[in-house]
Design an enzyme around this catalytic site. Structure first.
Site, PDB file in Angstrom:
ATOM      1  N   LYS A  52     -32.832 -14.866   5.880  1.00  0.00           N
ATOM      2  CA  LYS A  52     -33.732 -14.066   6.727  1.00  0.00           C
ATOM      3  C   LYS A  52     -33.899 -14.697   8.110  1.00  0.00           C
ATOM      4  O   LYS A  52     -33.788 -14.028   9.130  1.00  0.00           O
ATOM      5  CB  LYS A  52     -35.102 -13.929   6.049  1.00  0.00           C
ATOM      6  CG  LYS A  52     -36.170 -13.361   6.973  1.00  0.00           C
ATOM      7  CD  LYS A  52     -37.542 -13.345   6.341  1.00  0.00           C
ATOM      8  CE  LYS A  52     -38.308 -14.621   6.460  1.00  0.00           C
ATOM      9  NZ  LYS A  52     -39.155 -14.803   7.640  1.00  0.00           N
ATOM     10  N   ASN A  53     -34.165 -15.995   8.135  1.00  0.00           N
ATOM     11  CA  ASN A  53     -34.486 -16.607   9.432  1.00  0.00           C
ATOM     12  C   ASN A  53     -33.264 -16.715  10.347  1.00  0.00           C
ATOM     13  O   ASN A  53     -33.411 -16.730  11.565  1.00  0.00           O
ATOM     14  CB  ASN A  53     -35.152 -17.967   9.233  1.00  0.00           C
ATOM     15  CG  ASN A  53     -36.579 -17.802   8.705  1.00  0.00           C
ATOM     16  OD1 ASN A  53     -37.133 -16.708   8.748  1.00  0.00           O
ATOM     17  ND2 ASN A  53     -37.151 -18.879   8.196  1.00  0.00           N
ATOM     18  N   CYS A 104     -46.700 -15.205   9.427  1.00  0.00           N
ATOM     19  CA  CYS A 104     -47.631 -15.676   8.405  1.00  0.00           C
ATOM     20  C   CYS A 104     -48.713 -16.526   9.025  1.00  0.00           C
ATOM     21  O   CYS A 104     -48.463 -17.318   9.931  1.00  0.00           O
ATOM     22  CB  CYS A 104     -46.879 -16.479   7.353  1.00  0.00           C
ATOM     23  SG  CYS A 104     -45.997 -15.435   6.201  1.00  0.00           S
ATOM     24  N   ARG A 120     -49.710 -21.308  15.639  1.00  0.00           N
ATOM     25  CA  ARG A 120     -48.259 -21.269  15.839  1.00  0.00           C
ATOM     26  C   ARG A 120     -47.957 -20.998  17.309  1.00  0.00           C
ATOM     27  O   ARG A 120     -47.570 -19.900  17.693  1.00  0.00           O
ATOM     28  CB  ARG A 120     -47.630 -20.229  14.905  1.00  0.00           C
ATOM     29  CG  ARG A 120     -47.861 -20.592  13.450  1.00  0.00           C
ATOM     30  CD  ARG A 120     -47.185 -19.650  12.494  1.00  0.00           C
ATOM     31  NE  ARG A 120     -45.760 -19.885  12.394  1.00  0.00           N
ATOM     32  CZ  ARG A 120     -44.970 -19.257  11.535  1.00  0.00           C
ATOM     33  NH1 ARG A 120     -45.476 -18.369  10.710  1.00  0.00           N
ATOM     34  NH2 ARG A 120     -43.679 -19.518  11.490  1.00  0.00           N
TER      35      ARG A 120
END
Ligand code: UD1
Length: 433
Positions: free
Chosen positions: A22-23, A117, A122
């Site tokens: 995914k990343n 998330c 972040r």
């Protein structure tokens, strides 16, 4: 809204196929718009985050054609809009890759501030620092990150902190800058290497990805390519832990065992059996495992995205384990849910979990607090005595494709049903006994 209903106690046995990372996909799909030619990408995981990103890419004018569930063809020559914002893109972290991609190609980008998330603060200061060093003006206004440049010029950048996102984003923009860029203290994750390989296959000149120092010689244009994304390290790791936790025997196929070493080593240390093949890994266990100490670290250290899953396994193991989270500040939110299933975990100072292993869990109604913790709670429910429900599974669906189908094919008693559908719960109970 849907939830999982799960009956625990059945060991997972059989084979499972791992999807694309995914990343890596999120960065590669963004980078695909950096050429005006057509790019074909295979092994794209069909998960919520990649679909949200593809829709956003389409909204700004790129042509996106889905050849099958995992193959996408993208043509970025029709992009006329440099403003990426919709209610969905605001929720995903990797929207920030469109800043690097659009800034590199068009020298301008406006992208909704990334969400993702809620696992602690972040910031994206390192990304912004990198873009500024390349000559861009960058600010944050009205919830958008806005970046503009007359031209981008190669430079020397030292990242104060190892950041996967900043490394990839700067690498993308620098690929189309004038001259040479050096990124020091770069992240070394497998997906950083995968994105560099992808950009190189489009004609970029990037060397050193996978080491601390990445050197990029800017090119004027990128061209068409066909590329297949690497397997997902975290999906594979999650099935490895699930096999060990349920005392099962699972052959996990389509993986790169080297990328899983930090996880394999820890599983072997606590007593599970891990066998490596060329592109598969088999995890077996038939007894209660032991305790250990784990600290999450940038690659090749133990991945933070595997922290909730391994902590869940250690919560069932013999003795006291200590898990230290060194990447994100707020990554133990699942501990309260796990405690409701009978785990004994004390979190100290926000980033150290002291885990007293218990003999077993009991089923409960639990809620996924984020993507990886959600997967960890599903593993807990597959081990627990009795029935559990896991809601807020939209988090899990951000990163795991057909999670419940893959687990059910291995013998796990799990089904996706509508939230508050008591009849569906009863039907499930009748079925699994
Ligand atoms: C990516 C992954 C995420 C994984 C993480 C670490 C994606 C979409 N997400 O997230 O699943 O958990 O890598 O492997 O690929 N930081 C700053 N300033 C910045 C950027 C990061 O201080 O500008 C800090 C972060 O707060 C964190 C650390 O650096 O403490 C590492 O973050 P980073 O590697 O950037 O993670 P993400 O790219 O957000």
């Amino acid at each position: 809204m849907e939830q999982y209903v799960i009956k625990g106690g059945n060991p997972l046995v059989g084979e499972v196929e791992i999807g694309g990372a995914k990343n890596a996909a999120l960065a590669i799909l963004s980078a695909a718009v950096m050429t005006d030619e057509t790019v074909t990408i295979e092994n794209v995981p069909n998960v919520r985050d990649t679909n949200v990103l593809l829709n956003a890419i389409e909204e700004i004018g790129a042509r996106v054609e889905r050849l099958d569930a995992h193959t996408v063809r993208i043509n970025g020559s029709f992009i006329r809009d440099f403003n990426v914002d919709n209610e969905f893109i605001r929720k995903i972290r990797a929207s920030y890759y469109l800043i690097g991609a659009l800034l590199g190609k068009y020298k301008r980008a406006e992208v909704a501030l990334p969400g993702g998330c809620n696992i602690g603060g972040r910031p994206i200061d390192l990304h912004m620092k990198g873009f500024r060093a390349l000559g861009a003006e960058v600010d944050i206004k009205y919830g958008l990150v806005r970046a503009y440049a007359e031209k981008l010029t190669g430079t020397h950048i030292y990242l104060d902190k190892v950041s996967v996102g900043a490394t990839i984003n700067i690498m993308m923009a620098a690929s189309m800058a004038e001259g040479k860029t050096i990124i020091e203290n770069a992240a070394k994750e497998p997906h950083v290497v995968d994105v560099a390989n992808f950009l190189n296959s489009m004609g970029a000149n990037i060397k050193g990805a996978g080491t601390d120092v990445i050197r990029i010689k800017g090119v004027e244009k990128l061209h068409r390519t066909e590329y297949s994304i690497i397997p997902d390290q975290i999906e594979a790791g999650t099935f490895m832990v699930a096999a060990a936790a349920t005392r099962g025997d699972v052959l996990i196929k389509n993986v790169i065992p080297k990328h899983l070493e930090a996880i394999s080593v820890k599983l072997m240390e606590i007593g599970a059996t891990v066998e490596e093949f060329d592109d598969a890994i088999r995890v077996t266990s038939d007894h209660r495992l032991g305790h250990t100490q784990i600290k999450t670290l940038p690659y090749p250290g133990f991945p933070t995205d595997m922290q909730p899953q391994i902590a869940t396994l250690l919560a069932l193991s013999d003795g006291t384990s200590i898990v230290t989270e060194s990447i994100f500040e707020n990554r133990f939110k699942y501990v309260d849910e796990l405690s409701r299933m009978g785990a004994s975990i004390k979190v100290e100072g926000g980033n150290v979990a002291i885990i007293e292993g218990v003999e077993g869990f009991t089923g409960a109604a639990i809620s996924a607090p984020d993507l990886r913790a959600g997967a960890a709670l599903v593993v807990a429910a597959l081990v627990a005595e009795g029935y559990s429900t896991v809601d807020c599974i939209h988090y899990i669906e951000r990163g795991y494709e057909c999670f419940e189908d893959k687990l059910a094919a291995l013998g796990g008693y799990i089904e996706k049903i509508p939230v508050d559908d008591e009849r569906a719960v009863q039907k499930f109970k009748l079925k699994v006994g």
